[in-house]
Design an enzyme around this catalytic site. Structure first.
Site, PDB file in Angstrom:
ATOM      1  N   GLN A 194       0.800  -1.225   0.000  1.00 32.04           N
ATOM      2  CA  GLN A 194       0.000   0.000   0.000  1.00 32.04           C
ATOM      3  C   GLN A 194       0.833   1.276   0.000  1.00 32.04           C
ATOM      4  O   GLN A 194       0.344   2.321  -0.402  1.00 32.04           O
ATOM      5  CB  GLN A 194      -0.965  -0.015   1.184  1.00 32.04           C
ATOM      6  CG  GLN A 194      -2.018  -1.115   1.061  1.00 32.04           C
ATOM      7  CD  GLN A 194      -2.927  -1.180   2.270  1.00 32.04           C
ATOM      8  OE1 GLN A 194      -2.612  -1.851   3.250  1.00 32.04           O
ATOM      9  NE2 GLN A 194      -4.038  -0.489   2.232  1.00 32.04           N
ATOM     10  N   ARG A 230       3.789   0.134  12.825  1.00 32.01           N
ATOM     11  CA  ARG A 230       3.494  -1.197  12.292  1.00 32.01           C
ATOM     12  C   ARG A 230       3.539  -1.120  10.761  1.00 32.01           C
ATOM     13  O   ARG A 230       2.833  -0.329  10.146  1.00 32.01           O
ATOM     14  CB  ARG A 230       2.111  -1.637  12.777  1.00 32.01           C
ATOM     15  CG  ARG A 230       1.718  -3.039  12.329  1.00 32.01           C
ATOM     16  CD  ARG A 230       1.033  -3.016  10.963  1.00 32.01           C
ATOM     17  NE  ARG A 230       0.261  -4.216  10.732  1.00 32.01           N
ATOM     18  CZ  ARG A 230      -0.868  -4.258  10.040  1.00 32.01           C
ATOM     19  NH1 ARG A 230      -1.364  -3.172   9.496  1.00 32.01           N
ATOM     20  NH2 ARG A 230      -1.496  -5.389   9.873  1.00 32.01           N
ATOM     21  N   HIS A 242       1.200  -9.500   4.533  1.00 26.32           N
ATOM     22  CA  HIS A 242       0.016  -8.645   4.410  1.00 26.32           C
ATOM     23  C   HIS A 242      -0.504  -8.761   2.967  1.00 26.32           C
ATOM     24  O   HIS A 242      -0.468  -7.805   2.204  1.00 26.32           O
ATOM     25  CB  HIS A 242       0.394  -7.198   4.760  1.00 26.32           C
ATOM     26  CG  HIS A 242      -0.785  -6.314   5.066  1.00 26.32           C
ATOM     27  ND1 HIS A 242      -0.958  -5.668   6.263  1.00 26.32           N
ATOM     28  CD2 HIS A 242      -1.866  -5.958   4.311  1.00 26.32           C
ATOM     29  CE1 HIS A 242      -2.067  -4.947   6.236  1.00 26.32           C
ATOM     30  NE2 HIS A 242      -2.638  -5.109   5.059  1.00 26.32           N
ATOM     31  N   ASN A 265      -1.716 -10.801   8.406  1.00 15.51           N
ATOM     32  CA  ASN A 265      -2.715  -9.753   8.543  1.00 15.51           C
ATOM     33  C   ASN A 265      -4.036 -10.259   7.976  1.00 15.51           C
ATOM     34  O   ASN A 265      -4.104 -10.689   6.828  1.00 15.51           O
ATOM     35  CB  ASN A 265      -2.288  -8.502   7.770  1.00 15.51           C
ATOM     36  CG  ASN A 265      -3.363  -7.433   7.825  1.00 15.51           C
ATOM     37  OD1 ASN A 265      -3.569  -6.808   8.847  1.00 15.51           O
ATOM     38  ND2 ASN A 265      -4.090  -7.245   6.722  1.00 15.51           N
ATOM     39  N   GLU A 266      -5.076 -10.233   8.787  1.00 12.94           N
ATOM     40  CA  GLU A 266      -6.440 -10.582   8.373  1.00 12.94           C
ATOM     41  C   GLU A 266      -6.517 -11.887   7.566  1.00 12.94           C
ATOM     42  O   GLU A 266      -6.893 -11.884   6.394  1.00 12.94           O
ATOM     43  CB  GLU A 266      -7.063  -9.413   7.595  1.00 12.94           C
ATOM     44  CG  GLU A 266      -7.066  -8.124   8.418  1.00 12.94           C
ATOM     45  CD  GLU A 266      -7.860  -6.966   7.791  1.00 12.94           C
ATOM     46  OE1 GLU A 266      -8.311  -7.102   6.641  1.00 12.94           O
ATOM     47  OE2 GLU A 266      -8.029  -5.947   8.469  1.00 12.94           O
ATOM     48  N   ASN A 291      -7.673  -6.007  13.943  1.00 13.41           N
ATOM     49  CA  ASN A 291      -8.031  -4.786  13.221  1.00 13.41           C
ATOM     50  C   ASN A 291      -9.542  -4.622  13.311  1.00 13.41           C
ATOM     51  O   ASN A 291     -10.272  -5.603  13.222  1.00 13.41           O
ATOM     52  CB  ASN A 291      -7.662  -4.898  11.738  1.00 13.41           C
ATOM     53  CG  ASN A 291      -6.173  -5.151  11.527  1.00 13.41           C
ATOM     54  OD1 ASN A 291      -5.364  -4.913  12.416  1.00 13.41           O
ATOM     55  ND2 ASN A 291      -5.814  -5.642  10.350  1.00 13.41           N
ATOM     56  N   TYR A 327     -12.956  -1.769  12.234  1.00 13.98           N
ATOM     57  CA  TYR A 327     -13.384  -0.522  11.604  1.00 13.98           C
ATOM     58  C   TYR A 327     -14.847  -0.190  11.860  1.00 13.98           C
ATOM     59  O   TYR A 327     -15.243   0.954  11.814  1.00 13.98           O
ATOM     60  CB  TYR A 327     -13.161  -0.593  10.085  1.00 13.98           C
ATOM     61  CG  TYR A 327     -11.695  -0.608   9.709  1.00 13.98           C
ATOM     62  CD1 TYR A 327     -11.012   0.590   9.489  1.00 13.98           C
ATOM     63  CD2 TYR A 327     -10.983  -1.792   9.619  1.00 13.98           C
ATOM     64  CE1 TYR A 327      -9.667   0.597   9.168  1.00 13.98           C
ATOM     65  CE2 TYR A 327      -9.631  -1.793   9.301  1.00 13.98           C
ATOM     66  CZ  TYR A 327      -8.981  -0.593   9.076  1.00 13.98           C
ATOM     67  OH  TYR A 327      -7.643  -0.592   8.779  1.00 13.98           O
ATOM     68  N   GLU A 330      -5.188  -1.926  13.742  1.00 16.36           N
ATOM     69  CA  GLU A 330      -5.706  -1.006  12.715  1.00 16.36           C
ATOM     70  C   GLU A 330      -7.079  -0.522  13.150  1.00 16.36           C
ATOM     71  O   GLU A 330      -7.938  -1.326  13.502  1.00 16.36           O
ATOM     72  CB  GLU A 330      -5.874  -1.702  11.348  1.00 16.36           C
ATOM     73  CG  GLU A 330      -4.602  -2.079  10.634  1.00 16.36           C
ATOM     74  CD  GLU A 330      -4.910  -2.710   9.257  1.00 16.36           C
ATOM     75  OE1 GLU A 330      -6.041  -2.568   8.756  1.00 16.36           O
ATOM     76  OE2 GLU A 330      -4.002  -3.346   8.699  1.00 16.36           O
ATOM     77  N   TRP A 359      -5.158   3.338  11.560  1.00 19.60           N
ATOM     78  CA  TRP A 359      -5.004   3.110  10.130  1.00 19.60           C
ATOM     79  C   TRP A 359      -5.511   4.387   9.470  1.00 19.60           C
ATOM     80  O   TRP A 359      -6.684   4.684   9.568  1.00 19.60           O
ATOM     81  CB  TRP A 359      -5.818   1.902   9.640  1.00 19.60           C
ATOM     82  CG  TRP A 359      -5.553   1.707   8.185  1.00 19.60           C
ATOM     83  CD1 TRP A 359      -6.227   2.253   7.133  1.00 19.60           C
ATOM     84  CD2 TRP A 359      -4.475   0.957   7.624  1.00 19.60           C
ATOM     85  NE1 TRP A 359      -5.646   1.892   5.948  1.00 19.60           N
ATOM     86  CE2 TRP A 359      -4.569   1.106   6.225  1.00 19.60           C
ATOM     87  CE3 TRP A 359      -3.433   0.182   8.155  1.00 19.60           C
ATOM     88  CZ2 TRP A 359      -3.657   0.495   5.350  1.00 19.60           C
ATOM     89  CZ3 TRP A 359      -2.547  -0.419   7.290  1.00 19.60           C
ATOM     90  CH2 TRP A 359      -2.658  -0.257   5.903  1.00 19.60           C
ATOM     91  N   GLU A 379      -5.664   1.746  -1.405  1.00 21.53           N
ATOM     92  CA  GLU A 379      -6.652   0.982  -0.636  1.00 21.53           C
ATOM     93  C   GLU A 379      -7.281  -0.138  -1.477  1.00 21.53           C
ATOM     94  O   GLU A 379      -8.486  -0.195  -1.714  1.00 21.53           O
ATOM     95  CB  GLU A 379      -7.722   1.921  -0.051  1.00 21.53           C
ATOM     96  CG  GLU A 379      -7.207   2.771   1.116  1.00 21.53           C
ATOM     97  CD  GLU A 379      -6.824   1.940   2.347  1.00 21.53           C
ATOM     98  OE1 GLU A 379      -7.370   0.839   2.521  1.00 21.53           O
ATOM     99  OE2 GLU A 379      -5.966   2.407   3.129  1.00 21.53           O
ATOM    100  N   TRP A 380      -6.416  -1.033  -1.945  1.00 24.44           N
ATOM    101  CA  TRP A 380      -6.834  -2.260  -2.610  1.00 24.44           C
ATOM    102  C   TRP A 380      -7.785  -1.999  -3.780  1.00 24.44           C
ATOM    103  O   TRP A 380      -7.469  -1.208  -4.645  1.00 24.44           O
ATOM    104  CB  TRP A 380      -7.382  -3.250  -1.569  1.00 24.44           C
ATOM    105  CG  TRP A 380      -6.449  -3.384  -0.398  1.00 24.44           C
ATOM    106  CD1 TRP A 380      -6.639  -2.917   0.879  1.00 24.44           C
ATOM    107  CD2 TRP A 380      -5.106  -3.949  -0.393  1.00 24.44           C
ATOM    108  NE1 TRP A 380      -5.526  -3.177   1.657  1.00 24.44           N
ATOM    109  CE2 TRP A 380      -4.577  -3.808   0.926  1.00 24.44           C
ATOM    110  CE3 TRP A 380      -4.311  -4.575  -1.371  1.00 24.44           C
ATOM    111  CZ2 TRP A 380      -3.302  -4.264   1.275  1.00 24.44           C
ATOM    112  CZ3 TRP A 380      -3.045  -5.033  -1.009  1.00 24.44           C
ATOM    113  CH2 TRP A 380      -2.557  -4.876   0.292  1.00 24.44           C
TER     114      TRP A 380
END
Length: 476
Positions: free
Chosen positions: A20, A77, A122, A166-167, A309, A311, A377, A421, A428-429
């Site tokens: 990213q 991180r 990640h 990650n995730e 993480n 959101y 995050e 984050w 962003e993907w």
């Protein structure tokens, strides 16, 4: 609103990931990753954006460290690009330029008293390893272990906090079930379970490698980092909704954390639902794979801390779902919705629901015996060309951090750290550069990628300086 401060030694930080922010996608011998190749196909990413240059952090180590120092963070991180270190994914192809880059970054952080929190994977798998089956192949357990071993050996004298994946739920479901992320495998009923099975074994292998070879001399911690949305039962007085909300959490996060933090095995409700539905689907065995007794023993306890993480939140209710097509989503037998009064953001299903964080922290405390918890995050994306005056983001952080404070102070949750984050606007993907999550604005139209601190950066620096949200002097 609750005033108070966090314990001494609470670690405040910001987060990012290699694909990213780094750019330099083929610089100095780096090999291609699955995200490099996926973003180079027109139409895959909004506005045909890609991470070829991104924030150009590959060439801006000093500048990034300067900004981190100005924020006053205790940790940073970031993730390592596997294909920057091993272009072929294997340890017979070590790229010294990639190793130098991470050494410069880590040395710079340590020199400024900023602790590196390093994610080994990640999402940006080397394409060479996707070519042999990616995370559907158990060969990746050894290959990931060999990459991790090299990283511990090379960076572990200075890195004391490691995250394996990650995730992992996103890798398994979005990469191999829904097929929206590379490697774009669309097999919703079986592949996610097979992939998660391999990810858990790979995670455990790496944990044991650290434990056996490096922990005594390096003294760090290692964990995995799932993504969690809080699940609020639609009717809290209805036992079916309460069960559905818990089931949603077990399928989302318990899938990975139940084996690690409890008994080396999947949550009972997952085993029961997937097994029962597989039987009704006339399959010879459950679509959810089974761990042997040795594997369960090997996986149990393979995390020193609980990282996650988060959101947003969802409202969850029980639903009767179809048996065909086979799907991890249908297996959960839930329906999720949102409350339209919740504030929207640049990401459709990320609405601000600060009170959900306190409930989630309490759920982790109850479910896993109050482990040391780190929020890795948390943040909000805003869709705009410029958001230096980002009051929306300040309000998001103000309310979310306040709920974390309540969980710590009032509920006794063992919360040890909080990371926003993100450090700066980044790729962003699937959404490209449209949603801005950063505390620093990046001008992606300028080849120099200049960074500008937003008002939220100033606000967050103040929270760090105060170690929380003390009562204003005039109100004391």
């Amino acid at each position: 609103y609750f005033y108070g401060t966090f314990p001494e030694g609470f670690t405040w930080g910001v987060s990012s990931s290699a694909y990213q922010v780094e750019g330099g996608w083929d610089a100095d011998g780096k090999g291609p990753s699955i995200w490099d190749n996926f973003t180079h196909v027109p139409g895959n990413i909004k506005n045909n954006d890609n991470g070829d240059i991104a924030c150009d952090s590959y060439n801006k180590v000093e500048e990034d460290i300067y900004l981190l120092r100005a924020l006053g963070v205790k940790n940073y991180r970031f993730s390592l690009s596997w294909s920057r270190i091993f272009p072929s994914g294997r340890n017979n192809s070590i790229n010294s330029h990639g190793v130098d880059y991470y050494n410069r970054l880590i040395d710079g952080l340590v020199a400024n008293n900023i602790a590196p929190i390093v994610t080994l994977h990640h999402w940006d798998l080397p394409q060479a390893l996707q070519d042999i089956g990616g995370w559907e192949s158990s060969a990746l357990i050894d290959l990931f272990d060999s990459f991790a071993d090299f990283c511990f050996q090379t960076f572990g004298d200075r890195v004391k906090f490691w995250i394996t994946f990650n995730e992992p739920q996103v890798i398994a479901w979005v990469g191999y079930g829904a097929g929206a992320f590379p490697p774009n495998v669309n097999d919703p009923g079986s592949a996610p379970y097979r992939v998660a099975h391999i990810l858990l074994k790979a995670h455990a292998r790496v944990y044991h490698t650290y434990d056996d070879k490096y922990r005594a001399s390096q003294g760090g911690v290692i964990a995995l980092c799932p993504n969690i949305d809080w699940a609020e039962p639609k009717t809290p007085s209805n036992p079916r909704d309460i069960e559905a909300a818990d089931r949603y959490l077990q399928f989302l996060v318990g899938w990975f954390t139940h084996p690690v933090f409890k008994n080396g095995d999947y949550p009972d409700v997952m085993k029961w639902k997937v097994g029962n539905r597989s039987e009704l689907q006339h399959l010879p065995s459950s679509r959810l794979p089974v761990f042997t007794a040795e594997e369960r023993e090997y996986i149990r306890g393979t995390a020193d801390v609980f990282c996650f993480n988060t959101y947003t939140s969802k409202i969850v209710t029980h639903a009767t779902t179809r048996l065909k097509p086979f799907s991890y989503e249908y297996d959960q037998e839930v329906l999720t919705e949102i409350d339209n009064s919740w504030p929207t953001s640049a990401i459709t299903d990320h609405r601000a629901v600060a009170w959900g964080l306190r409930r989630l922290l309490n759920w982790i405390k109850e479910e896993y015996g109050n482990p040391p918890i780190y929020i890795i995050e948390n943040g909000v994306g805003i869709k705009t060309n410029s958001d230096v005056d980002d009051n929306t983001r300040i309000f998001y952080y103000k309310t979310y951090i306040d709920e974390a404070l309540k969980a710590y102070k009032l509920d006794g949750v063992n919360l040890r750290g909080y990371n926003t984050w993100s450090f700066m606007d980044s790729f962003e993907w699937l959404n490209g550069y449209e949603p801005r999550f950063g505390l620093h604005q990046v001008d992606f139209n300028n080849p120099n990628r200049p960074r500008t601190p937003k008002r939220s950066a100033v606000y967050y620096a103040e929270i760090i300086r105060n170690n929380g949200i003390p009562l204003p002097k005039e109100d004391e």
